[in-house]
Design an enzyme around this catalytic site. Structure first.
Site, PDB file in Angstrom:
ATOM      1  N   GLY A 120     -72.783  49.813-119.452  1.00  0.00           N
ATOM      2  CA  GLY A 120     -72.592  49.092-118.249  1.00  0.00           C
ATOM      3  C   GLY A 120     -72.128  50.123-117.438  1.00  0.00           C
ATOM      4  O   GLY A 120     -71.391  49.874-116.598  1.00  0.00           O
ATOM      5  N   ASN A 172     -73.738  51.502-114.766  1.00  0.00           N
ATOM      6  CA  ASN A 172     -74.463  51.507-113.487  1.00  0.00           C
ATOM      7  C   ASN A 172     -73.509  50.705-112.303  1.00  0.00           C
ATOM      8  O   ASN A 172     -73.702  50.731-111.273  1.00  0.00           O
ATOM      9  CB  ASN A 172     -75.671  50.658-113.382  1.00  0.00           C
ATOM     10  CG  ASN A 172     -75.594  49.323-113.844  1.00  0.00           C
ATOM     11  OD1 ASN A 172     -75.192  48.927-114.829  1.00  0.00           O
ATOM     12  ND2 ASN A 172     -75.959  48.223-112.809  1.00  0.00           N
ATOM     13  N   THR A 173     -72.353  50.043-112.614  1.00  0.00           N
ATOM     14  CA  THR A 173     -71.455  49.398-111.882  1.00  0.00           C
ATOM     15  C   THR A 173     -70.024  49.445-112.231  1.00  0.00           C
ATOM     16  O   THR A 173     -69.671  49.779-113.431  1.00  0.00           O
ATOM     17  CB  THR A 173     -72.251  48.058-111.538  1.00  0.00           C
ATOM     18  OG1 THR A 173     -71.341  47.459-110.377  1.00  0.00           O
ATOM     19  CG2 THR A 173     -71.882  46.932-112.606  1.00  0.00           C
ATOM     20  N   GLY A 174     -69.066  49.018-110.982  1.00  0.00           N
ATOM     21  CA  GLY A 174     -67.631  48.638-111.458  1.00  0.00           C
ATOM     22  C   GLY A 174     -66.902  49.791-111.983  1.00  0.00           C
ATOM     23  O   GLY A 174     -67.314  50.960-111.816  1.00  0.00           O
ATOM     24  N   ILE A 175     -66.295  49.805-113.123  1.00  0.00           N
ATOM     25  CA  ILE A 175     -65.523  50.926-113.529  1.00  0.00           C
ATOM     26  C   ILE A 175     -66.426  51.603-114.510  1.00  0.00           C
ATOM     27  O   ILE A 175     -66.048  52.784-114.700  1.00  0.00           O
ATOM     28  CB  ILE A 175     -64.130  50.411-114.459  1.00  0.00           C
ATOM     29  CG1 ILE A 175     -64.464  49.411-115.583  1.00  0.00           C
ATOM     30  CG2 ILE A 175     -63.287  49.353-113.352  1.00  0.00           C
ATOM     31  CD1 ILE A 175     -63.386  49.055-116.485  1.00  0.00           C
ATOM     32  N   GLY A 176     -67.265  51.108-114.825  1.00  0.00           N
ATOM     33  CA  GLY A 176     -68.305  51.960-115.749  1.00  0.00           C
ATOM     34  C   GLY A 176     -69.005  52.977-115.096  1.00  0.00           C
ATOM     35  O   GLY A 176     -69.248  53.906-115.425  1.00  0.00           O
ATOM     36  N   SER A 196     -58.979  43.661-122.355  1.00  0.00           N
ATOM     37  CA  SER A 196     -58.367  42.927-121.203  1.00  0.00           C
ATOM     38  C   SER A 196     -57.011  42.389-121.651  1.00  0.00           C
ATOM     39  O   SER A 196     -56.868  42.003-122.849  1.00  0.00           O
ATOM     40  CB  SER A 196     -59.361  42.074-120.582  1.00  0.00           C
ATOM     41  OG  SER A 196     -58.699  41.194-119.668  1.00  0.00           O
ATOM     42  N   TYR A 228     -64.002  33.822-122.886  1.00  0.00           N
ATOM     43  CA  TYR A 228     -63.661  35.046-122.236  1.00  0.00           C
ATOM     44  C   TYR A 228     -62.315  35.692-123.118  1.00  0.00           C
ATOM     45  O   TYR A 228     -62.422  36.673-123.512  1.00  0.00           O
ATOM     46  CB  TYR A 228     -63.299  34.957-120.852  1.00  0.00           C
ATOM     47  CG  TYR A 228     -63.149  36.595-120.338  1.00  0.00           C
ATOM     48  CD1 TYR A 228     -64.028  37.416-120.350  1.00  0.00           C
ATOM     49  CD2 TYR A 228     -61.983  36.960-119.881  1.00  0.00           C
ATOM     50  CE1 TYR A 228     -63.887  38.765-119.948  1.00  0.00           C
ATOM     51  CE2 TYR A 228     -61.432  38.313-119.420  1.00  0.00           C
ATOM     52  CZ  TYR A 228     -62.706  39.019-119.410  1.00  0.00           C
ATOM     53  OH  TYR A 228     -62.518  40.357-118.710  1.00  0.00           O
TER      54      TYR A 228
END
Length: 297
Positions: free
Chosen positions: A26, A28-32, A155, A180
Protein backbone atom coordinates in the site's frame (compact mmCIF):
# COMPACT_ATOMS: atom_id res chain seq x y z
CA UNK A 1 13.82 11.60 20.46
CA UNK A 2 10.40 10.00 20.85
CA UNK A 3 7.30 11.84 19.67
CA UNK A 4 4.86 11.43 22.57
CA UNK A 5 2.75 14.57 22.19
CA UNK A 6 -0.85 14.62 21.03
CA UNK A 7 0.11 16.49 17.88
CA UNK A 8 2.81 13.90 17.18
CA UNK A 9 5.46 16.12 15.63
CA UNK A 10 7.70 14.51 13.07
CA UNK A 11 10.13 12.07 14.62
CA UNK A 12 13.76 12.92 13.98
CA UNK A 13 16.50 10.42 13.15
CA UNK A 14 19.59 10.45 10.95
CA UNK A 15 19.57 6.67 10.45
CA UNK A 16 20.59 5.69 6.91
CA UNK A 17 19.41 2.69 4.88
CA UNK A 18 21.86 2.44 1.98
CA UNK A 19 22.28 -1.20 1.00
CA UNK A 20 18.94 -2.15 2.62
CA UNK A 21 15.89 -3.47 0.79
CA UNK A 22 12.43 -2.46 2.00
CA UNK A 23 9.01 -3.76 0.90
CA UNK A 24 6.01 -1.56 1.70
CA UNK A 25 2.49 -2.72 0.92
CA UNK A 26 0.00 0.00 0.00
CA UNK A 27 2.91 2.32 -0.75
CA UNK A 28 1.11 4.55 -3.23
CA UNK A 29 -1.16 6.46 -0.87
CA UNK A 30 -1.65 7.72 2.69
CA UNK A 31 0.88 6.79 5.36
CA UNK A 32 2.30 4.13 3.06
CA UNK A 33 3.36 6.78 0.58
CA UNK A 34 4.86 8.98 3.30
CA UNK A 35 6.70 6.00 4.76
CA UNK A 36 8.08 5.29 1.30
CA UNK A 37 9.14 8.92 0.90
CA UNK A 38 10.98 8.94 4.24
CA UNK A 39 12.81 5.66 3.69
CA UNK A 40 13.71 6.76 0.15
CA UNK A 41 15.38 9.83 1.65
CA UNK A 42 17.39 7.46 3.81
CA UNK A 43 18.77 5.74 0.71
CA UNK A 44 16.89 2.44 0.82
CA UNK A 45 16.08 0.25 -2.16
CA UNK A 46 12.29 0.26 -1.97
CA UNK A 47 9.76 -2.11 -3.48
CA UNK A 48 6.34 -0.48 -3.65
CA UNK A 49 3.86 -3.36 -3.43
CA UNK A 50 0.63 -1.95 -4.85
CA UNK A 51 -2.65 -3.05 -6.38
CA UNK A 52 -3.21 0.07 -8.48
CA UNK A 53 -0.15 0.37 -10.73
CA UNK A 54 -1.19 3.70 -12.25
CA UNK A 55 -1.49 5.40 -8.87
CA UNK A 56 1.72 3.70 -7.79
CA UNK A 57 3.60 5.15 -10.75
CA UNK A 58 2.27 8.62 -9.92
CA UNK A 59 3.44 8.21 -6.31
CA UNK A 60 6.83 6.88 -7.40
CA UNK A 61 7.37 9.85 -9.72
CA UNK A 62 6.49 12.28 -6.93
CA UNK A 63 8.81 10.56 -4.45
CA UNK A 64 11.65 10.30 -6.96
CA UNK A 65 11.42 14.03 -7.74
CA UNK A 66 11.35 14.84 -4.03
CA UNK A 67 14.13 12.54 -2.83
CA UNK A 68 16.30 11.89 -5.87
CA UNK A 69 16.30 8.18 -5.02
CA UNK A 70 15.91 6.27 -8.28
CA UNK A 71 16.23 2.90 -6.56
CA UNK A 72 12.46 2.52 -6.18
CA UNK A 73 10.50 -0.12 -8.07
CA UNK A 74 6.82 -1.00 -8.31
CA UNK A 75 5.52 -4.53 -8.14
CA UNK A 76 1.92 -5.67 -8.49
CA UNK A 77 0.33 -6.96 -5.29
CA UNK A 78 -3.38 -7.46 -4.64
CA UNK A 79 -3.81 -8.60 -1.04
CA UNK A 80 -7.40 -9.63 -1.76
CA UNK A 81 -6.19 -12.42 -4.07
CA UNK A 82 -3.85 -15.19 -2.87
CA UNK A 83 -2.77 -15.87 -6.46
CA UNK A 84 -1.48 -12.30 -6.68
CA UNK A 85 0.27 -12.64 -3.31
CA UNK A 86 1.97 -15.86 -4.38
CA UNK A 87 3.02 -14.37 -7.73
CA UNK A 88 4.47 -11.31 -5.97
CA UNK A 89 6.39 -13.41 -3.44
CA UNK A 90 7.73 -15.69 -6.17
CA UNK A 91 9.02 -12.65 -8.07
CA UNK A 92 10.65 -11.14 -4.96
CA UNK A 93 12.29 -14.42 -3.96
CA UNK A 94 13.68 -14.73 -7.50
CA UNK A 95 14.77 -11.11 -8.03
CA UNK A 96 15.94 -9.91 -4.63
CA UNK A 97 19.00 -11.03 -2.69
CA UNK A 98 17.64 -9.65 0.56
CA UNK A 99 14.63 -8.10 2.27
CA UNK A 100 15.71 -6.22 5.37
CA UNK A 101 12.41 -4.54 6.22
CA UNK A 102 8.89 -5.71 5.41
CA UNK A 103 6.19 -3.16 6.21
CA UNK A 104 2.69 -4.66 6.19
CA UNK A 105 0.90 -1.35 5.76
CA UNK A 106 -1.94 -1.74 3.26
CA UNK A 107 -5.45 -1.94 4.62
CA UNK A 108 -9.13 -1.38 4.14
CA UNK A 109 -11.38 0.14 6.80
CA UNK A 110 -15.06 -0.37 7.61
CA UNK A 111 -16.11 -1.20 4.07
CA UNK A 112 -19.47 -2.60 2.97
CA UNK A 113 -19.67 -6.39 3.14
CA UNK A 114 -17.74 -8.08 0.36
CA UNK A 115 -15.40 -11.02 -0.12
CA UNK A 116 -11.92 -11.48 -1.52
CA UNK A 117 -11.18 -13.62 -4.57
CA UNK A 118 -10.73 -16.56 -2.18
CA UNK A 119 -14.00 -16.02 -0.30
CA UNK A 120 -12.60 -14.29 2.79
CA UNK A 121 -14.46 -11.36 4.35
CA UNK A 122 -12.68 -8.39 2.79
CA UNK A 123 -11.30 -6.67 5.91
CA UNK A 124 -10.03 -9.90 7.47
CA UNK A 125 -8.74 -11.04 4.08
CA UNK A 126 -6.79 -7.91 3.19
CA UNK A 127 -5.74 -6.61 6.60
CA UNK A 128 -4.76 -9.92 8.18
CA UNK A 129 -4.82 -13.00 5.96
CA UNK A 130 -3.17 -11.33 2.97
CA UNK A 131 -0.28 -10.07 5.07
CA UNK A 132 -0.07 -13.36 6.98
CA UNK A 133 0.44 -15.23 3.69
CA UNK A 134 2.82 -12.61 2.30
CA UNK A 135 5.02 -12.79 5.40
CA UNK A 136 4.99 -16.59 5.31
CA UNK A 137 6.13 -16.65 1.69
CA UNK A 138 8.93 -14.11 2.22
CA UNK A 139 10.11 -15.27 5.63
CA UNK A 140 13.05 -17.44 4.55
CA UNK A 141 14.48 -14.53 2.56
CA UNK A 142 13.90 -12.14 5.45
CA UNK A 143 15.66 -14.48 7.89
CA UNK A 144 18.62 -14.78 5.53
CA UNK A 145 18.75 -10.96 5.49
CA UNK A 146 19.00 -10.60 9.28
CA UNK A 147 19.22 -8.30 11.07
CA UNK A 148 15.77 -7.57 9.66
CA UNK A 149 12.40 -6.25 10.74
CA UNK A 150 8.74 -6.91 10.06
CA UNK A 151 6.42 -3.99 10.84
CA UNK A 152 2.66 -4.54 11.05
CA UNK A 153 0.44 -1.45 10.87
CA UNK A 154 -2.45 -2.24 13.21
CA UNK A 155 -4.75 0.22 15.02
CA UNK A 156 -6.24 1.13 18.37
CA UNK A 157 -9.36 -0.36 16.77
CA UNK A 158 -8.01 -3.72 17.94
CA UNK A 159 -9.57 -2.82 21.31
CA UNK A 160 -13.09 -2.56 19.82
CA UNK A 161 -13.92 -6.26 19.82
CA UNK A 162 -12.69 -9.80 20.27
CA UNK A 163 -12.15 -12.54 17.73
CA UNK A 164 -15.35 -14.21 16.57
CA UNK A 165 -13.77 -17.65 16.37
CA UNK A 166 -17.07 -19.33 15.49
CA UNK A 167 -17.71 -16.82 12.69
CA UNK A 168 -14.34 -15.27 11.92
CA UNK A 169 -15.25 -14.91 8.24
CA UNK A 170 -18.51 -13.06 9.08
CA UNK A 171 -20.59 -15.66 7.23
CA UNK A 172 -23.41 -15.56 9.80
CA UNK A 173 -23.50 -11.82 10.47
CA UNK A 174 -21.52 -8.73 9.54
CA UNK A 175 -20.83 -5.55 11.45
CA UNK A 176 -18.47 -3.23 9.60
CA UNK A 177 -16.83 -1.80 12.75
CA UNK A 178 -16.49 -5.14 14.51
CA UNK A 179 -15.04 -6.74 11.39
CA UNK A 180 -12.47 -3.96 11.11
CA UNK A 181 -11.62 -4.19 14.80
CA UNK A 182 -11.26 -7.96 14.50
CA UNK A 183 -8.84 -7.61 11.59
CA UNK A 184 -6.71 -5.13 13.56
CA UNK A 185 -6.76 -7.38 16.64
CA UNK A 186 -5.57 -10.16 14.35
CA UNK A 187 -2.67 -7.89 13.29
CA UNK A 188 -1.48 -7.42 16.87
CA UNK A 189 -1.92 -11.09 17.77
CA UNK A 190 -0.05 -12.13 14.63
CA UNK A 191 2.88 -9.80 15.35
CA UNK A 192 3.19 -11.13 18.90
CA UNK A 193 3.03 -14.76 17.80
CA UNK A 194 5.50 -14.24 14.98
CA UNK A 195 7.98 -12.48 17.27
CA UNK A 196 7.99 -15.47 19.62
CA UNK A 197 8.57 -17.86 16.72
CA UNK A 198 11.46 -15.75 15.43
CA UNK A 199 13.36 -15.39 18.69
CA UNK A 200 17.07 -15.87 18.07
CA UNK A 201 16.83 -15.34 14.29
CA UNK A 202 17.74 -11.67 14.22
CA UNK A 203 14.32 -10.71 12.88
CA UNK A 204 12.29 -8.29 15.00
CA UNK A 205 8.52 -7.91 14.69
CA UNK A 206 6.53 -4.82 15.74
CA UNK A 207 2.88 -3.77 15.53
CA UNK A 208 1.64 -0.23 15.89
CA UNK A 209 -1.20 2.27 16.00
CA UNK A 210 -0.48 5.13 13.55
CA UNK A 211 -3.08 7.43 15.08
CA UNK A 212 -6.29 8.80 13.62
CA UNK A 213 -4.98 9.87 10.25
CA UNK A 214 -6.42 12.13 7.56
CA UNK A 215 -6.34 9.61 4.71
CA UNK A 216 -8.59 8.00 2.13
CA UNK A 217 -9.18 5.05 4.47
CA UNK A 218 -12.30 6.99 5.48
CA UNK A 219 -13.75 6.76 1.95
CA UNK A 220 -16.24 4.01 2.85
CA UNK A 221 -17.76 5.96 5.74
CA UNK A 222 -21.05 7.82 5.77
CA UNK A 223 -20.78 11.43 4.66
CA UNK A 224 -21.56 12.57 8.22
CA UNK A 225 -18.55 10.69 9.57
CA UNK A 226 -16.33 12.03 6.82
CA UNK A 227 -17.51 15.54 7.62
CA UNK A 228 -16.81 15.02 11.32
CA UNK A 229 -13.26 13.86 10.53
CA UNK A 230 -12.70 17.09 8.59
CA UNK A 231 -14.22 19.26 11.32
CA UNK A 232 -12.08 17.69 14.04
CA UNK A 233 -8.96 17.40 11.90
CA UNK A 234 -7.05 19.49 14.47
CA UNK A 235 -7.20 16.38 16.69
CA UNK A 236 -6.08 14.03 13.90
CA UNK A 237 -2.75 13.47 12.20
CA UNK A 238 -1.60 14.29 8.72
CA UNK A 239 -0.31 11.38 6.67
CA UNK A 240 3.25 12.54 7.37
CA UNK A 241 2.59 12.51 11.13
CA UNK A 242 0.73 9.22 10.86
CA UNK A 243 3.73 7.57 9.18
CA UNK A 244 6.15 8.41 11.98
CA UNK A 245 5.55 5.38 14.20
CA UNK A 246 5.91 3.04 11.22
CA UNK A 247 9.21 4.70 10.32
CA UNK A 248 10.33 4.55 13.94
CA UNK A 249 9.66 0.80 14.16
CA UNK A 250 11.43 0.24 10.85
CA UNK A 251 14.66 2.15 11.52
CA UNK A 252 15.17 3.07 15.19
CA UNK A 253 18.29 1.26 16.50
CA UNK A 254 18.09 -0.84 19.64
CA UNK A 255 14.52 -2.12 19.42
CA UNK A 256 15.52 -5.77 19.28
CA UNK A 257 14.60 -6.46 22.90
CA UNK A 258 11.11 -5.06 22.26
CA UNK A 259 10.28 -7.46 19.44
CA UNK A 260 6.62 -8.43 19.63
CA UNK A 261 5.74 -5.08 21.15
CA UNK A 262 2.97 -2.66 20.25
CA UNK A 263 3.82 1.00 19.59
CA UNK A 264 2.06 4.35 19.32
CA UNK A 265 3.47 7.87 18.92
CA UNK A 266 6.96 6.46 18.36
CA UNK A 267 7.10 4.73 21.73
CA UNK A 268 6.03 1.45 23.35
CA UNK A 269 2.31 1.47 24.11
CA UNK A 270 -0.24 -0.66 25.91
CA UNK A 271 -2.42 -2.93 23.82
CA UNK A 272 -5.57 -4.70 24.99
CA UNK A 273 -5.48 -7.76 27.25
CA UNK A 274 -7.08 -9.75 24.48
CA UNK A 275 -4.16 -8.90 22.20
CA UNK A 276 -1.81 -10.48 24.76
CA UNK A 277 -3.74 -13.76 24.99
CA UNK A 278 -1.30 -16.46 23.85
CA UNK A 279 -4.00 -19.13 23.59
CA UNK A 280 -6.14 -16.90 21.41
CA UNK A 281 -3.11 -16.03 19.28
CA UNK A 282 -2.38 -19.71 18.73
CA UNK A 283 -5.99 -20.40 17.73
CA UNK A 284 -5.87 -17.50 15.27
CA UNK A 285 -2.59 -18.81 13.87
CA UNK A 286 -4.07 -22.25 13.29
CA UNK A 287 -7.29 -20.87 11.78
CA UNK A 288 -5.30 -18.58 9.47
CA UNK A 289 -3.17 -21.47 8.24
CA UNK A 290 -6.27 -23.59 7.61
CA UNK A 291 -8.03 -20.81 5.71
CA UNK A 292 -4.95 -20.21 3.56
CA UNK A 293 -4.14 -23.89 3.09
CA UNK A 294 -0.58 -23.61 4.44
CA UNK A 295 1.46 -25.31 7.15
CA UNK A 296 3.35 -22.86 9.36
CA UNK A 297 4.40 -24.16 12.76
Amino acid sequence: MYCRSACCNRWSSEERLEGKTVIITGANTGIGKETTRDLARRGAHIIMACRDLERAEEARTDILEDTGNENIVIRKLDLSDTKSIRAFAELINREEKQVNILINNAGIMMCPYSKTADGFEMQLGVNHLGHFLLTYLLLDLIKRSAPARIVVVASVAHTWTGLQLDDINSDKSYDTMKAYGQSKLANVLFAGSLAKRLQGTGVGVFSLHPGVVQSDLWRHQHQCIQAAVKIFRVFTKTTVEGAQTTIFCAVEPGLESLSGGYFSDCAPATCSRTALDDDLAQKLWEISCTMLGITWE
